[in-house]
Structures are given as structure tokens and as C-alpha cells.
Design a protein around this motif. Structure first.
Motif, PDB file in Angstrom:
ATOM      1  N   TYR A  11       0.855  -1.177   0.000  1.00 20.13           N
ATOM      2  CA  TYR A  11       0.000   0.000   0.000  1.00 20.13           C
ATOM      3  C   TYR A  11       0.896   1.233   0.000  1.00 20.13           C
ATOM      4  O   TYR A  11       1.608   1.479   0.966  1.00 20.13           O
ATOM      5  N   ASN A  12       0.878   1.976  -1.084  1.00 16.91           N
ATOM      6  CA  ASN A  12       1.743   3.146  -1.240  1.00 16.91           C
ATOM      7  C   ASN A  12       3.214   2.820  -0.971  1.00 16.91           C
ATOM      8  O   ASN A  12       3.833   3.404  -0.093  1.00 16.91           O
ATOM      9  N   GLU A  13       3.725   1.874  -1.708  1.00 15.36           N
ATOM     10  CA  GLU A  13       5.106   1.422  -1.480  1.00 15.36           C
ATOM     11  C   GLU A  13       5.946   1.591  -2.747  1.00 15.36           C
ATOM     12  O   GLU A  13       6.811   0.777  -3.027  1.00 15.36           O
ATOM     13  N   GLU A  14       5.702   2.646  -3.536  1.00 19.82           N
ATOM     14  CA  GLU A  14       6.399   2.756  -4.816  1.00 19.82           C
ATOM     15  C   GLU A  14       7.918   2.684  -4.678  1.00 19.82           C
ATOM     16  O   GLU A  14       8.599   2.193  -5.558  1.00 19.82           O
ATOM     17  N   GLN A  15       8.437   3.181  -3.538  1.00 17.85           N
ATOM     18  CA  GLN A  15       9.894   3.188  -3.376  1.00 17.85           C
ATOM     19  C   GLN A  15      10.438   1.801  -3.068  1.00 17.85           C
ATOM     20  O   GLN A  15      11.628   1.562  -3.186  1.00 17.85           O
ATOM     21  N   LEU A  37       6.958 -14.004  -7.684  1.00 18.31           N
ATOM     22  CA  LEU A  37       6.617 -12.943  -6.741  1.00 18.31           C
ATOM     23  C   LEU A  37       5.235 -12.403  -7.105  1.00 18.31           C
ATOM     24  O   LEU A  37       4.983 -12.074  -8.255  1.00 18.31           O
ATOM     25  N   VAL A  38       4.340 -12.353  -6.118  1.00 19.23           N
ATOM     26  CA  VAL A  38       2.983 -11.857  -6.357  1.00 19.23           C
ATOM     27  C   VAL A  38       2.782 -10.573  -5.560  1.00 19.23           C
ATOM     28  O   VAL A  38       2.639 -10.601  -4.338  1.00 19.23           O
ATOM     29  N   PHE A  39       2.791  -9.443  -6.253  1.00 21.56           N
ATOM     30  CA  PHE A  39       2.572  -8.154  -5.593  1.00 21.56           C
ATOM     31  C   PHE A  39       1.101  -7.776  -5.689  1.00 21.56           C
ATOM     32  O   PHE A  39       0.507  -7.878  -6.766  1.00 21.56           O
ATOM     33  N   ILE A  40       0.522  -7.341  -4.582  1.00 24.76           N
ATOM     34  CA  ILE A  40      -0.857  -6.851  -4.615  1.00 24.76           C
ATOM     35  C   ILE A  40      -0.838  -5.395  -4.173  1.00 24.76           C
ATOM     36  O   ILE A  40      -0.524  -5.087  -3.020  1.00 24.76           O
ATOM     37  N   SER A  41      -1.171  -4.506  -5.102  1.00 18.71           N
ATOM     38  CA  SER A  41      -1.262  -3.099  -4.734  1.00 18.71           C
ATOM     39  C   SER A  41      -2.648  -2.840  -4.155  1.00 18.71           C
ATOM     40  O   SER A  41      -3.652  -2.944  -4.833  1.00 18.71           O
ATOM     41  N   ASP A  42      -2.668  -2.500  -2.859  1.00 19.82           N
ATOM     42  CA  ASP A  42      -3.923  -2.405  -2.117  1.00 19.82           C
ATOM     43  C   ASP A  42      -4.537  -1.011  -2.294  1.00 19.82           C
ATOM     44  O   ASP A  42      -4.635  -0.244  -1.346  1.00 19.82           O
ATOM     45  N   GLY A  43      -4.930  -0.700  -3.528  1.00 23.68           N
ATOM     46  CA  GLY A  43      -5.528   0.609  -3.788  1.00 23.68           C
ATOM     47  C   GLY A  43      -4.569   1.752  -3.523  1.00 23.68           C
ATOM     48  O   GLY A  43      -4.966   2.800  -3.020  1.00 23.68           O
ATOM     49  N   SER A  44      -3.305   1.556  -3.882  1.00 27.61           N
ATOM     50  CA  SER A  44      -2.302   2.597  -3.638  1.00 27.61           C
ATOM     51  C   SER A  44      -2.615   3.839  -4.461  1.00 27.61           C
ATOM     52  O   SER A  44      -3.129   3.745  -5.571  1.00 27.61           O
ATOM     53  N   VAL A  45      -2.319   5.004  -3.893  1.00 27.45           N
ATOM     54  CA  VAL A  45      -2.557   6.246  -4.631  1.00 27.45           C
ATOM     55  C   VAL A  45      -1.258   6.810  -5.208  1.00 27.45           C
ATOM     56  O   VAL A  45      -1.244   7.867  -5.814  1.00 27.45           O
ATOM     57  N   ASP A  46      -0.153   6.106  -5.010  1.00 26.95           N
ATOM     58  CA  ASP A  46       1.098   6.550  -5.631  1.00 26.95           C
ATOM     59  C   ASP A  46       1.421   5.613  -6.803  1.00 26.95           C
ATOM     60  O   ASP A  46       0.541   4.939  -7.313  1.00 26.95           O
ATOM     61  N   SER A  50       2.430   0.954 -11.151  1.00 30.72           N
ATOM     62  CA  SER A  50       3.302   1.092 -12.326  1.00 30.72           C
ATOM     63  C   SER A  50       4.682   0.511 -12.044  1.00 30.72           C
ATOM     64  O   SER A  50       5.328  -0.043 -12.929  1.00 30.72           O
ATOM     65  N   GLU A  51       5.115   0.599 -10.786  1.00 29.75           N
ATOM     66  CA  GLU A  51       6.377  -0.065 -10.413  1.00 29.75           C
ATOM     67  C   GLU A  51       6.251  -1.578 -10.553  1.00 29.75           C
ATOM     68  O   GLU A  51       7.180  -2.255 -11.006  1.00 29.75           O
ATOM     69  N   ARG A 198      12.606  -0.260   8.440  1.00 31.47           N
ATOM     70  CA  ARG A 198      11.999   0.079   7.163  1.00 31.47           C
ATOM     71  C   ARG A 198      12.926   1.070   6.455  1.00 31.47           C
ATOM     72  O   ARG A 198      13.316   2.078   7.041  1.00 31.47           O
ATOM     73  N   ARG A 199      13.298   0.775   5.211  1.00 33.96           N
ATOM     74  CA  ARG A 199      14.248   1.657   4.542  1.00 33.96           C
ATOM     75  C   ARG A 199      13.540   2.829   3.858  1.00 33.96           C
ATOM     76  O   ARG A 199      13.969   3.959   3.938  1.00 33.96           O
ATOM     77  N   TYR A 200      12.454   2.546   3.143  1.00 35.53           N
ATOM     78  CA  TYR A 200      11.747   3.619   2.431  1.00 35.53           C
ATOM     79  C   TYR A 200      10.306   3.707   2.910  1.00 35.53           C
ATOM     80  O   TYR A 200       9.725   2.725   3.351  1.00 35.53           O
ATOM     81  N   GLY A 201       9.717   4.885   2.762  1.00 34.67           N
ATOM     82  CA  GLY A 201       8.307   5.063   3.113  1.00 34.67           C
ATOM     83  C   GLY A 201       8.100   4.960   4.607  1.00 34.67           C
ATOM     84  O   GLY A 201       9.052   4.877   5.378  1.00 34.67           O
ATOM     85  N   LYS A 202       6.814   4.975   5.042  1.00 39.15           N
ATOM     86  CA  LYS A 202       6.587   4.850   6.480  1.00 39.15           C
ATOM     87  C   LYS A 202       5.461   3.878   6.807  1.00 39.15           C
ATOM     88  O   LYS A 202       4.698   3.485   5.939  1.00 39.15           O
ATOM     89  N   SER A 203       5.390   3.503   8.078  1.00 37.17           N
ATOM     90  CA  SER A 203       4.401   2.525   8.517  1.00 37.17           C
ATOM     91  C   SER A 203       2.984   3.060   8.315  1.00 37.17           C
ATOM     92  O   SER A 203       2.734   4.242   8.456  1.00 37.17           O
ATOM     93  N   LYS A 204       2.056   2.147   7.991  1.00 35.83           N
ATOM     94  CA  LYS A 204       0.682   2.563   7.697  1.00 35.83           C
ATOM     95  C   LYS A 204      -0.215   2.495   8.924  1.00 35.83           C
ATOM     96  O   LYS A 204      -1.402   2.756   8.844  1.00 35.83           O
TER      97      LYS A 204
END
Ligand code: UDP
Ligand code: MG
Length: 321
Positions: A11-15, A37-46, A50-51, A198-204
Motif C-alpha cells: 500500500y503506497n510502497e512505490e519506493q 513474486l505476487v505483488f498486490i497493490s492495495d488501492g495505492s494512490v502513488d 506502475s512499479e 523500514r528503509r523507504y516510506g513509512k508505517s501505515k
């Protein structure tokens, strides 16, 4: 050769996507594990999806889907389990807080016959005091209510195909993945790991979202709070018997008028308890209401090209197999 699927809700993990995909690919191919690898984008707004698309183009072992809105991590995990084709499936966070170095260990245990491999936190990593306290309280209460020790458990685990199928067959909408693998049973092994930074982004998670999560999970996994309402009610009936006798005796002796404080206190206490009890019942009603509506756990909007089957819309929510 056996296939290992790795499910990564995001969720919002583009980085994180590109880095995580690269790190996992490297570790898995170094260990000679056939993987996807199975990525699920949980309605991310970033740009998370596309990544994922970019990653899928450069590596055909990567696939993914995107939800129509944010449905929560549980939904992400279940969509990932549904998309996964592997003989074993690992679920982990896509921020690499669950160390990928533990996966080869889990895989070995699976090859030796384990059907569930639980990742057990040996330390919780660096978290704020508020988070630590609320998480601590959450797990203590949950463990008590569910009569299972889930304190050290996490969403980082490996499941055999059998177990995945069991979880996918469950009809309920409100799921608590962490505890469901305990509930399902099977031959379980554990692997200890240290929670990474966590290296990038922040906890949800915020304090309130954790509290909401706790209440939802307690009420969907345990009926103990309802029984507690009965318990407290019985206690009060006992108490009221004693009080009734005392009041009647006083009345008979002609000294009944004093004791106004007692009346006010009793009114307040009983009023409060009644409200709380109603609230507890209300939470269960809400759970029942949600389940009865029978809406799907998630809605998929887009998938990567290498995902097969009809997956747009509320996918196979009810008519699965
Ligand atoms: N996540 C998700 N949907 C949400 C919230 C979180 O898919 O609504 C994912 C998030 O992208 C991450 C994982 O769940 O991969 C764990 O979230 P986070 O790192 O924020 O939680 P923490 O590690 O702080 O417990
Ligand atoms: Mg995290």
C-alpha cells in the motif's frame, strides 16, 4: 520442481517494489529455489502499480494485481494467496521488514515436511513507545481471548498448498490471517527472525487503526466478550440480592429513607455497564451484518499481463470451485 510463491501486499510502497523484487530474486535464485513474486497493490494512490508493471516486464516471474481501492492488508494477503500458483506460499511485507534471508530456511523446513512455517519475532525492531505499548496490549488481549499465544507471531509465514486451499475455502469476510494458520493446525515449525528497519516510506499503522483492528479481530475470533457480559450480569444479580435483603430489613425497622448516595452510584454503575454491554453486542451485530451482506473481500481493477483467468471485478468471491 516445486514452485515457491511469495505474496507481498503493498500500500503506497512505490519506493520499495523495485528494491524488494531485486533482493528477493537474488536470494531465491542463489539458493536454487524456483519462485514467483505476487505483488498486490492495495488501492495505492502513488505509483506502486506502475512499479509492479515495470518489474513484471523485466522479470516474468513477477506478477501482480491492483485493487479498486484500499481494502486493507488482510484482503491483499488473500488476493495474493488466490493468485499464487506455488506448491508453497510465503507471505511477507514488501518493505523488507521481514528478512528475506529467512526464506531459504523456511523452504528447507517445508521440504522436510513442515506444512506451516511460522516466522517468530525475536525482537520487535525499533518502534515508538506508543506503538510498542499499544501493540503489546493488543497481543496480550488477543492471546488471552483466543487462547493461543500469538504474541511473537506475525504475518511472515510459509504455508503449504494444502493450507492455502483451506484458507481460501473459508467463507468469512473478516479474516485474521495471523491467527488462521494456528486455527487451521497442520504440522507447524518456526523460524526466528529479527524485525528489520523500514528503509523507504513509512508505517501505515496509527494507534487508532490498531485499536480498530484489535476490536474487529477479537470480535471475529472470540465470543468471550459476550460471555463476559453474562458474567457481569450474574455478579450484579448476586449483589442486588444482598442489597435487597438489607433494604428490606431497614424498611422493616423503619429507617429506610437514607442511602441516597447508594442509589445514585448504583444508577451510574448499572447505566454504564448496560451501555458497554450493548456496545459489545453491537460489535457482534456489526460483524454479523458484514458477513451476511456477503460482499467480496476485495475488487481487482487491473492485473499484470502474465496473470491468467478472469480476474477483473469481484473475483471468484462466492462461486469459487
Ligand atoms: N499494507 C497493505 N494495506 C494497508 C496497509 C498496509 O497492503 O492498508 C501493507 C504494507 O504495504 C506493507 C505491509 O502491509 O507491505 C505492512 O505494513 P506496514 O509496514 O505499514 O506495517 P508495520 O510493518 O509498521 O506493522
Ligand atoms: Mg512494515
Amino acid at each position: 520442481m516445486a514452485l515457491l510463491s511469495i505474496v507481498l501486499p503493498a500500500y503506497n510502497e512505490e519506493q520499495n517494489i523495485a528494491n524488494t523484487a531485486a533482493v528477493l530474486s537474488q536470494i531465491l535464485s542463489e539458493n536454487g529455489i524456483d519462485y514467483e513474486l505476487v505483488f498486490i497493490s492495495d488501492g495505492s494512490v502513488d505509483g506502486t502499480f506502475s512499479e509492479i508493471l515495470k518489474a513484471a516486464q523485466s522479470n516474468s516471474r513477477i506478477k501482480g494485481a491492483e485493487f479498486s481501492r484500499n481494502f486493507g492488508k488482510e484482503a491483499g494477503i488473500f488476493a495474493g494467496l488466490e493468485l499464487a500458483a506455488g506448491d508453497a506460499v510465503v507471505v511477507m511485507d514488501c518493505d523488507l521488514q521481514h528478512p528475506p534471508q529467512a526464506i531459504p530456511q523456511m523452504w528447507k523446513l517445508w521440504q522436510n515436511g513442515a506444512e506451516v512455517v511460522e516466522g517468530v519475532k525475536s525482537s520487535r525492531g525499533r518502534e515508538s513507545l506508543g506503538y510498542k505499548l499499544s501493540a503489546g496490549l493488543f497481543y496480550r488481549v488477543m492471546s488471552k481471548l483466543m487462547r493461543m499465544d500469538i504474541n511473537a507471531s506475525s504475518d511472515f509465514k510459509l504455508l503449504d498448498r494444502k493450507v492455502v486451499n483451506v484458507l481460501l475455502e473459508l467463507p468469512e469476510r473478516n479474516t485474521f490471517f495471523r491467527a488462521l494458520s494456528f486455527w487451521a493446525g497442520f504440522r507447524t515449525e518456526t523460524v526466528d527472525y529479527e524485525v528489520q528497519e523500514r528503509r523507504y516510506g513509512k508505517s501505515k499503522w496509527s494507534f487508532w487503526s490498531l485499536m480498530k483492528y484489535a476490536v474487529t479481530n477479537v470480535t471475529s475470533f472470540s465470543t468471550l466478550p459476550l460471555q463476559m457480559v453474562t458474567g457481569v450480569g450474574l455478579l450484579f444479580i448476586l449483589f442486588s440480592l444482598v442489597l435487597a435483603v438489607q433494604t428490606l430489613v431497614k424498611f422493616a425497622m423503619g429507617t429506610a429513607v437514607e442511602g441516597f448516595t447508594t442509589v445514585i452510584l448504583l444508577l451510574l454503575i448499572i447505566g454504564g455497564l448496560l451501555m458497554v454491554s450493548l456496545g459489545i453486542i453491537g460489535h457482534y451485530l456489526a460483524r454479523i451484518y458484514e458477513e451476511v451482506k456477503g460482499r467480496p473481500k476485495y475488487i481487482i481493477r487491473r492485473v499484470t499481463e502474465n496473470v491468467q483467468g478472469e480476474v477483473i471485478g469481484s473475483w471468484r468471491a462466492r462461486e469459487r470451485r
